[in-house]
Write a protein that holds these residues in place. Structure first.
Motif, PDB file in Angstrom:
ATOM      1  N   ILE A 189       0.813  -1.078   0.069  1.00  0.00           N
ATOM      2  CA  ILE A 189      -0.130  -0.191   0.462  1.00  0.00           C
ATOM      3  C   ILE A 189       0.912   1.061   0.463  1.00  0.00           C
ATOM      4  CG2 ILE A 189      -1.457   1.471   1.472  1.00  0.00           C
ATOM      5  CD1 ILE A 189      -2.854  -1.000   2.163  1.00  0.00           C
ATOM      6  N   ILE A 190       1.760   1.559   0.838  1.00  0.00           N
ATOM      7  CA  ILE A 190       2.760   2.054   1.239  1.00  0.00           C
ATOM      8  C   ILE A 190       3.612   2.391  -0.474  1.00  0.00           C
ATOM      9  CG2 ILE A 190       4.801   2.854   2.419  1.00  0.00           C
ATOM     10  CD1 ILE A 190       3.833   2.309   4.486  1.00  0.00           C
ATOM     11  N   ASN A 191       3.977   1.856  -1.053  1.00  0.00           N
ATOM     12  CA  ASN A 191       4.744   1.496  -2.335  1.00  0.00           C
ATOM     13  C   ASN A 191       3.217   2.048  -3.701  1.00  0.00           C
ATOM     14  OD1 ASN A 191       7.059   0.694  -1.028  1.00  0.00           O
ATOM     15  ND2 ASN A 191       6.732  -1.199  -1.691  1.00  0.00           N
ATOM     16  N   LYS A 192       2.578   1.665  -2.725  1.00  0.00           N
ATOM     17  CA  LYS A 192       1.025   2.361  -4.382  1.00  0.00           C
ATOM     18  C   LYS A 192       1.342   3.537  -4.413  1.00  0.00           C
ATOM     19  CE  LYS A 192      -3.176   1.224  -5.856  1.00  0.00           C
ATOM     20  NZ  LYS A 192      -4.704   0.970  -5.551  1.00  0.00           N
ATOM     21  N   TYR A 193       0.631   3.805  -3.516  1.00  0.00           N
ATOM     22  CA  TYR A 193       0.434   5.687  -3.171  1.00  0.00           C
ATOM     23  C   TYR A 193       2.179   6.572  -3.028  1.00  0.00           C
ATOM     24  CZ  TYR A 193      -4.085   3.880  -1.839  1.00  0.00           C
ATOM     25  OH  TYR A 193      -5.564   3.269  -1.800  1.00  0.00           O
TER      26      TYR A 193
END
Length: 139
Positions: free
Chosen positions: A120-124
């Motif tokens: 999630i952190i990588n995506k956003y």
């Protein structure tokens, strides 16, 4: 005594407007010789002007209040959206499937949680980075 009175009148007025010799009061009595019907017509015209002015003022106040109400509604909607988004992080994730998952040991659960959070952190983070780079290149 007569001489005193004459001497006071011979005094020239000073430049001071509050000097008692400069103050004079004039009373003018206006006499209206018009008919009663003409007076009533004038009063109706004045009342009409006053009514139009009051109507314009009421419309202006109503428009101003309507602007304020729309601003308040927008603020309330933004506040509700904020609290909903904040509660998204506080709530437990909902199960998509109705079948219960088998019990896993704590190390496996922690690894899955860390993997999900990092994805999630990588995506956003990548999305934010791309947006920032686009802004920099467009400037």
């Amino acid at each position: 005594m007569v001489e005193k009175h004459l001497r006071k009148n011979d005094i020239k007025p000073s430049d001071d407007p509050l000097d008692p010799n400069n103050r004079r009061l004039y009373f003018k009595e206006e006499i209206d010789n018009r008919d009663h019907s003409e007076k009533v017509k004038d009063k109706f015209a004045e009342a009409g002007n006053d009514t139009r002015n009051a109507n314009q003022y009421v419309k202006l106040v109503n428009a101003h209040l309507q602007d304020r109400v729309t601003q308040l509604e927008k603020i309330k909607a933004d506040q509700n959206r904020f609290w909903d988004e904040l509660n998204m992080f506080k709530e437990e994730p909902k199960q998509i499937t109705s079948t219960p998952k088998p019990q896993m040991n704590s190390e496996v659960e922690e690894a899955m949680i860390v993997r999900d959070l990092s994805s999630i952190i990588n995506k956003y983070g990548i999305e934010k980075l791309i947006k920032a780079l686009d802004k920099i290149t467009n400037s």
